[in-house]
Design an enzyme around this catalytic site. Sequence first.
Site, PDB file in Angstrom:
ATOM      1  N   SER A 233      43.068  47.042  35.265  1.00  0.00           N
ATOM      2  CA  SER A 233      44.076  48.025  34.847  1.00  0.00           C
ATOM      3  C   SER A 233      44.249  48.015  33.333  1.00  0.00           C
ATOM      4  CB  SER A 233      45.412  47.775  35.549  1.00  0.00           C
ATOM      5  OG  SER A 233      45.773  46.423  35.487  1.00  0.00           O
ATOM      6  N   HIS A 263      42.778  44.946  43.532  1.00  0.00           N
ATOM      7  CA  HIS A 263      43.617  44.658  42.363  1.00  0.00           C
ATOM      8  C   HIS A 263      45.085  44.703  42.847  1.00  0.00           C
ATOM      9  CE1 HIS A 263      44.500  44.191  38.199  1.00  0.00           C
ATOM     10  NE2 HIS A 263      44.208  45.386  37.723  1.00  0.00           N
ATOM     11  N   HIS A 309      40.355  34.990  42.964  1.00  0.00           N
ATOM     12  CA  HIS A 309      40.638  35.648  41.685  1.00  0.00           C
ATOM     13  C   HIS A 309      39.379  35.645  40.837  1.00  0.00           C
ATOM     14  CE1 HIS A 309      42.643  36.711  37.917  1.00  0.00           C
ATOM     15  NE2 HIS A 309      43.577  37.217  38.700  1.00  0.00           N
ATOM     16  N   ARG A 318      52.103  32.688  38.955  1.00  0.00           N
ATOM     17  CA  ARG A 318      52.985  33.784  39.398  1.00  0.00           C
ATOM     18  C   ARG A 318      53.310  33.584  40.877  1.00  0.00           C
ATOM     19  NH1 ARG A 318      49.114  38.658  37.725  1.00  0.00           N
ATOM     20  NH2 ARG A 318      47.733  37.328  38.946  1.00  0.00           N
ATOM     21  N   ASP A 364      49.665  38.088  44.718  1.00  0.00           N
ATOM     22  CA  ASP A 364      49.890  39.044  45.800  1.00  0.00           C
ATOM     23  C   ASP A 364      50.089  38.366  47.160  1.00  0.00           C
ATOM     24  OD1 ASP A 364      49.620  41.154  43.997  1.00  0.00           O
ATOM     25  OD2 ASP A 364      47.445  41.102  44.165  1.00  0.00           O
TER      26      ASP A 364
HETATM   27  N1  HAX Z   1      38.540  36.367  51.230  1.00  0.00           N
HETATM   28  C1  HAX Z   1      37.240  36.435  51.628  1.00  0.00           C
HETATM   29  N2  HAX Z   1      36.222  36.436  50.790  1.00  0.00           N
HETATM   30  C2  HAX Z   1      36.487  36.321  49.481  1.00  0.00           C
HETATM   31  C3  HAX Z   1      37.790  36.200  48.986  1.00  0.00           C
HETATM   32  C4  HAX Z   1      38.850  36.238  49.920  1.00  0.00           C
HETATM   33  N3  HAX Z   1      40.128  36.206  49.550  1.00  0.00           N
HETATM   34  N4  HAX Z   1      37.739  36.105  47.646  1.00  0.00           N
HETATM   35  C5  HAX Z   1      36.433  36.159  47.309  1.00  0.00           C
HETATM   36  N5  HAX Z   1      35.683  36.302  48.423  1.00  0.00           N
HETATM   37  C6  HAX Z   1      34.245  36.510  48.488  1.00  0.00           C
HETATM   38  C7  HAX Z   1      33.888  37.799  47.761  1.00  0.00           C
HETATM   39  O1  HAX Z   1      34.138  38.947  48.587  1.00  0.00           O
HETATM   40  C8  HAX Z   1      32.441  37.592  47.438  1.00  0.00           C
HETATM   41  O2  HAX Z   1      31.703  37.841  48.614  1.00  0.00           O
HETATM   42  P1  HAX Z   1      30.242  38.531  48.540  1.00  0.00           P
HETATM   43  O3  HAX Z   1      29.397  37.543  47.788  1.00  0.00           O
HETATM   44  O4  HAX Z   1      29.870  38.695  49.965  1.00  0.00           O
HETATM   45  O5  HAX Z   1      30.410  39.836  47.809  1.00  0.00           O
HETATM   46  C9  HAX Z   1      32.405  36.083  47.150  1.00  0.00           C
HETATM   47  O6  HAX Z   1      33.568  35.510  47.778  1.00  0.00           O
HETATM   48  C10 HAX Z   1      32.437  35.734  45.675  1.00  0.00           C
HETATM   49  O7  HAX Z   1      33.552  36.388  45.087  1.00  0.00           O
HETATM   50  P2  HAX Z   1      34.279  35.739  43.817  1.00  0.00           P
HETATM   51  O8  HAX Z   1      33.301  35.714  42.694  1.00  0.00           O
HETATM   52  O9  HAX Z   1      34.948  34.478  44.187  1.00  0.00           O
HETATM   53  O10 HAX Z   1      35.442  36.797  43.553  1.00  0.00           O
HETATM   54  P3  HAX Z   1      35.366  38.098  42.658  1.00  0.00           P
HETATM   55  O11 HAX Z   1      35.632  37.706  41.269  1.00  0.00           O
HETATM   56  O12 HAX Z   1      34.159  38.910  42.953  1.00  0.00           O
HETATM   57  O13 HAX Z   1      36.611  38.913  43.238  1.00  0.00           O
HETATM   58  C11 HAX Z   1      38.796  39.179  44.057  1.00  0.00           C
HETATM   59  C12 HAX Z   1      37.921  38.519  42.996  1.00  0.00           C
HETATM   60  C13 HAX Z   1      40.254  38.968  43.670  1.00  0.00           C
HETATM   61  C14 HAX Z   1      38.504  40.691  44.086  1.00  0.00           C
HETATM   62  C15 HAX Z   1      38.469  38.539  45.421  1.00  0.00           C
HETATM   63  O14 HAX Z   1      38.820  37.181  45.391  1.00  0.00           O
HETATM   64  C16 HAX Z   1      39.182  39.236  46.569  1.00  0.00           C
HETATM   65  O15 HAX Z   1      38.667  40.228  47.103  1.00  0.00           O
HETATM   66  N6  HAX Z   1      40.401  38.710  46.973  1.00  0.00           N
HETATM   67  C17 HAX Z   1      41.210  39.353  47.969  1.00  0.00           C
HETATM   68  C18 HAX Z   1      41.924  40.556  47.372  1.00  0.00           C
HETATM   69  C19 HAX Z   1      42.989  40.117  46.388  1.00  0.00           C
HETATM   70  O16 HAX Z   1      43.776  39.234  46.655  1.00  0.00           O
HETATM   71  N7  HAX Z   1      43.061  40.835  45.248  1.00  0.00           N
HETATM   72  C20 HAX Z   1      44.115  40.602  44.239  1.00  0.00           C
HETATM   73  C21 HAX Z   1      43.632  39.822  43.036  1.00  0.00           C
HETATM   74  C22 HAX Z   1      44.757  39.613  42.029  1.00  0.00           C
HETATM   75  C23 HAX Z   1      45.005  40.865  41.310  1.00  0.00           C
HETATM   76  O17 HAX Z   1      44.185  41.419  40.586  1.00  0.00           O
HETATM   77  N8  HAX Z   1      46.122  41.430  41.502  1.00  0.00           N
HETATM   78  O18 HAX Z   1      46.362  42.618  40.933  1.00  0.00           O
END
Ligand code: HAX
Length: 428
Positions: A233, A263, A309, A318, A364
């Site tokens: 964002s 996000h 994350h 947080r 979150d």
């Molecule tokens: N549940 C299951 N799998 C997860 C996971 C979770 N909570 N977090 C990461 N993974 C997986 C990813 O999907 C990815 O899988 P693939 O290799 O199959 O694509 C793998 O683990 C590696 O990911 P990563 O490098 O650890 O994480 P990223 O940096 O790519 O993504 C995210 C970070 C926050 C998007 C990710 O952890 C996620 O999807 N979490 C759940 C959604 C979430 O809570 N989002 C809010 C984040 C905070 C924020 O920005 N708030 O605004």
Amino acid sequence: MSGLSKILEQKIPKWREEALSLIHEKGDAVISEATVSHAYAGMRGIKGLICDTSSVSPEKGLIIRGKPLLDIKHILPEEVFFLLISGEMPSKEDLEDLQNQISQNNTVPEYVWDVLRAMPPDSHPMTMLDISILALQGESNFKTKYSEGIRKQDQWKSYLEDGISLIAKIPTLAAGIYRMRYGKGDPIMPDASLDLGANYGYMLGLSDSDERIKELMRLYLTLHCDHEGGNASTFTSLVVSSTLSDVYYSVSAGLNALAGPLHGRANQECLRFVLEIRSHFDSDPTKEELSEFCKNWLKQGKVIPGYGHAVLRCPDPRFIGLMEFGKEYIQDDSIFHIVKVLFEVVPDVLIAQGKAKNPWPNVDAVSGSLLYHFGLTEFNYYTVPFSVSRALGLVAQTVLNRALVLPLIRPKSITAEWIRNSVDPETH
Ligand code: HAX
């Protein structure tokens, strides 16, 4: 001139000088490398942006102007805005001055309410918020000054003026959208005697005899305010404002990115997940039952919302700040109970799965359970309070980028063909 503007008037020339001398002394030093993998992985970890408002340490989380978040979680959202933008806490007079400016600007013009009323009744509240901010764009002082011809060095001043006007209006808009969208009645007008966070809580119109909602909204707005410059964002806002689009365009654009489920919308998804758990079990689930539930969830190819994350490698401070609030005030709530037990089981489940780099909760994972307890049960609204808070950081960062007169953001993209033909696999 206000206290905040005066402080910035004094500091900005020094910050510009510092930036110039850093470029002069260290301009050619390499601070990051970009590999082919980085290009295919969201440029994760590449250092290529300046952000002085805050930094995110993988091991400690958010640090605002050198202060770890949990050390300042008690300060008001307007104080945190002052701190983000100026690097110092406001004096009593400076705070009052900022609060006066907010009070003078917190009414939303009627045409914006008309735009919102004209939208389909099932519109997503984030769509409504982003459209209402764009509808306000005609109010931009920067837009007018720019067409009259404004010196580059002075652009930050009308950015700041627009930014404070927008920060003042966003809680009014956000609370009004809540009331319109969920049939709670007309928007409630701001109360001039209340601070920013308390006013937001008040304008939602929920029953708040013990003032707990006001306290929660203050904390909520302080904790979500900023997360350095590269998150989706903020980066979006900074790109848009680097084209000299005004604060209204830039903040609205950034919040469109916050609306994504990976996000800010993860808080909505997280509460949905917790409610699904509650309806799945007849009584409060045990640790073992929740662990099994989460493993099955992952087997279906879904992510566990609220965990993981892109930068953090520790429980998000947080999250900790909001958990402390929950433990103090809503210990016996059944939804909060599930959130607490998830914290005990999900990290191990994610570690056993072996994919997520960070198995710990982010903000979150808990925020929705608190809002739900206090009567804000419409969970597709939850990214809106996050946005009210994040607007503080977006405004602070866009003003500072104009203050440093930073140029258009324009990284270079490459084609797959270029990688095939021009990249030597032996290059490290
Ligand atoms: N549940 C299951 N799998 C997860 C996971 C979770 N909570 N977090 C990461 N993974 C997986 C990813 O999907 C990815 O899988 P693939 O290799 O199959 O694509 C793998 O683990 C590696 O990911 P990563 O490098 O650890 O994480 P990223 O940096 O790519 O993504 C995210 C970070 C926050 C998007 C990710 O952890 C996620 O999807 N979490 C759940 C959604 C979430 O809570 N989002 C809010 C984040 C905070 C924020 O920005 N708030 O605004």
